[in-house]
Scaffold this active site. Sequence first.
Site, mmCIF file in Angstrom:
data_model
loop_
_atom_site.group_PDB
_atom_site.id
_atom_site.type_symbol
_atom_site.label_atom_id
_atom_site.label_comp_id
_atom_site.label_asym_id
_atom_site.label_seq_id
_atom_site.Cartn_x
_atom_site.Cartn_y
_atom_site.Cartn_z
ATOM 1 N N THR A 1 0.836 -1.207 0.000
ATOM 2 C CA THR A 1 0.000 0.000 0.000
ATOM 3 C C THR A 1 0.865 1.248 0.000
ATOM 4 O OG1 THR A 1 -1.731 -1.159 1.224
ATOM 5 C CG2 THR A 1 -1.760 1.236 1.336
ATOM 6 N N VAL B 1 -20.980 10.982 10.935
ATOM 7 C CA VAL B 1 -21.562 10.709 9.624
ATOM 8 C C VAL B 1 -22.412 9.450 9.718
ATOM 9 C CG1 VAL B 1 -21.057 10.046 7.241
ATOM 10 C CG2 VAL B 1 -19.758 11.892 8.334
ATOM 11 N N HIS C 1 23.702 27.607 12.400
ATOM 12 C CA HIS C 1 22.852 28.771 12.154
ATOM 13 C C HIS C 1 23.016 29.200 10.708
ATOM 14 C CE1 HIS C 1 20.776 32.529 12.884
ATOM 15 N NE2 HIS C 1 21.766 33.142 12.247
HETATM 16 P P1 NAI Z 1 -7.287 7.814 11.566
HETATM 17 O O1 NAI Z 1 -7.570 6.789 12.576
HETATM 18 O O2 NAI Z 1 -6.001 8.589 11.604
HETATM 19 O O3 NAI Z 1 -8.469 8.901 11.548
HETATM 20 C C1 NAI Z 1 -9.818 8.547 11.299
HETATM 21 C C2 NAI Z 1 -10.712 9.643 11.834
HETATM 22 O O4 NAI Z 1 -12.056 9.378 11.430
HETATM 23 C C3 NAI Z 1 -10.722 9.724 13.352
HETATM 24 O O5 NAI Z 1 -10.399 11.034 13.724
HETATM 25 C C4 NAI Z 1 -12.154 9.325 13.713
HETATM 26 O O6 NAI Z 1 -12.610 9.969 14.867
HETATM 27 C C5 NAI Z 1 -12.927 9.743 12.461
HETATM 28 N N1 NAI Z 1 -14.227 9.051 12.280
HETATM 29 C C6 NAI Z 1 -14.487 7.730 12.443
HETATM 30 N N2 NAI Z 1 -15.786 7.465 12.183
HETATM 31 C C7 NAI Z 1 -16.367 8.642 11.832
HETATM 32 C C8 NAI Z 1 -17.697 9.038 11.446
HETATM 33 N N3 NAI Z 1 -18.713 8.168 11.340
HETATM 34 N N4 NAI Z 1 -17.950 10.341 11.158
HETATM 35 C C9 NAI Z 1 -16.935 11.251 11.224
HETATM 36 N N5 NAI Z 1 -15.664 10.935 11.592
HETATM 37 C C10 NAI Z 1 -15.388 9.656 11.877
HETATM 38 O O7 NAI Z 1 -7.454 7.054 10.161
HETATM 39 P P2 NAI Z 1 -6.985 7.407 8.689
HETATM 40 O O8 NAI Z 1 -6.699 8.870 8.527
HETATM 41 O O9 NAI Z 1 -7.998 6.777 7.812
HETATM 42 O O10 NAI Z 1 -5.622 6.645 8.566
HETATM 43 C C11 NAI Z 1 -5.585 5.214 8.674
HETATM 44 C C12 NAI Z 1 -4.250 4.743 9.173
HETATM 45 O O11 NAI Z 1 -3.231 5.013 8.231
HETATM 46 C C13 NAI Z 1 -3.869 5.414 10.465
HETATM 47 O O12 NAI Z 1 -3.408 4.450 11.357
HETATM 48 C C14 NAI Z 1 -2.748 6.336 10.064
HETATM 49 O O13 NAI Z 1 -1.807 6.510 11.112
HETATM 50 C C15 NAI Z 1 -2.142 5.663 8.866
HETATM 51 N N6 NAI Z 1 -1.580 6.675 7.976
HETATM 52 C C16 NAI Z 1 -0.445 7.301 8.334
HETATM 53 C C17 NAI Z 1 0.067 8.300 7.558
HETATM 54 C C18 NAI Z 1 1.291 9.017 8.017
HETATM 55 O O14 NAI Z 1 1.964 8.525 8.901
HETATM 56 N N7 NAI Z 1 1.582 10.183 7.486
HETATM 57 C C19 NAI Z 1 -0.551 8.711 6.311
HETATM 58 C C20 NAI Z 1 -1.756 8.004 6.039
HETATM 59 C C21 NAI Z 1 -2.226 7.015 6.851
#
Ligand code: NAI
Length: 462
Positions: free
Chosen positions: A41, A233, A441
Amino acid sequence: MAQYDLIVIGAGPGGYVCAIRAAQLGLKTAVVEGRDSLGGTCLNVGCIPSKALLHATHQLHEVDHTFAKMGLKTQTPEVDWAQMQAYKDDVIAQNTKGIEFLFKKNKIDWIKGWGSIPAPGQVKVGDETHSAKSIVIATGSEPSALPGIEIDEKTVVTSTGALALEKIPASMVVIGGGVIGLELGSVYKRLGADVTVVEFLDGITPGLDGEVAKNFEKILKKQGLNIITGAAVQRVDNAGKSATVHYKTRKDEKDHELQAEVVLVATGRRSYVGGLGLDAVGVQVTDRGQVRIDKHYATNVKGIYAIGDAVVGPMLAHKAEDEGMAVAEIIAGQAGHVNYGVIPAVVYTSPEVASVGETEETLKTAGRAYKVGKFSFMGNGRAKANFAADGFVKILADKDTDRILGAHIIGPMAGDLIHEICVAMEFGAAAEDLARTCHAHPTYSEAVREAALACNTGAIHA
Ligand code: NAI
């Protein structure tokens, strides 16, 4: 049929790193991967392509917002979406081909196809069964769908569809104010879409240090992202050319709806272990569907291990990579180890957000006495010159011993700056150790040193 020392199932960052380390340690190794390219992924539809789009749109933002101020005259840039997609695809290809090269260099066999485990010591791919002394499950994760929402990857999309939209939408609703939602939401905002993030909790980015999360939300709103918090949602109606998101706000229990050309569902991911035949071979999974492992990544079935998003812990590529190295070392008879107290996390928005270790909230819950050293990028000369003075560095240290317990950065290059603090933590350093280290710096890194100084004698430029 070749007899392997190790077969890894899945060629994402956990699996391919595991295979390379195992080969380096002299194990005859194969990786089973069903995608057409290696990298999982992360390389194909995650970290790497999203960074290409983040970079391209950040450059667009710079041209629009800072060029004239610096005396650089240019015409308003036009977005060639097809070319931006081609650039992204080229970045993916360069990276996935790079893994193929590393496999050849390390004499790792790529067994193409989807694998299952019919019995301990055996991996079945298509009609062929391969044998191995050890098997590592590194099958990663998949987006977790919400009930009442059907994904078509065109109008209602996961991150996979959002990376490859046919055109830039005029409007987008992002469900979930986590990492994926904010990274991709900010990409489309910079490309001109009207973006609204709908988040269930009272604030975005759950798990981040509260002060950082609040500042982050403020900065994103200033950039024009609409953010609705405390909103659950309920369902999405897909009308083909647009979709309507129905949500209920907690404070007034009222129903609302939002229409957009594209709806991105970013409400988390779940372990992907389907098709492995874990039940039949007797490998236990948790009630959250993750493979159950012990401290050495071993499942309850001898010779079968699991790592990365398929097991408990943060779903981060680098956590999977570290586990991949550790389990390879363990299988080779060495003492593989991951320090879970020092795993950085980065949100690649602009500005970036990076964190490691404890937050103020976790320290308060644990009843630990701590001190805070904070330094704003407003006091950093380099940040001012680069129009990047939004944000701050915050270091948390033990009140008595001065040992660094955690750090949180919102600001330019935060994802790179965090690592000197990670190294310091790995060595058990005190804030004073960082503060006494000469920093060149003018660099952004000086802000880290100033925050370390602020833990004790005080920052100089504050
Ligand atoms: P996430 O767990 O970071 O965030 C999902 C969000 O959706 C939460 O804030 C939750 O409260 C909200 N949510 C859940 N159900 C909902 C509803 N019915 N209505 C409204 N809000 C709702 O998940 P995300 O962003 O999908 O990422 C998935 C995984 O991938 C995570 O573990 C993340 O750490 C990882 N990831 C890491 C990245 C990075 O390190 N830069 C980049 C992309 C993903």
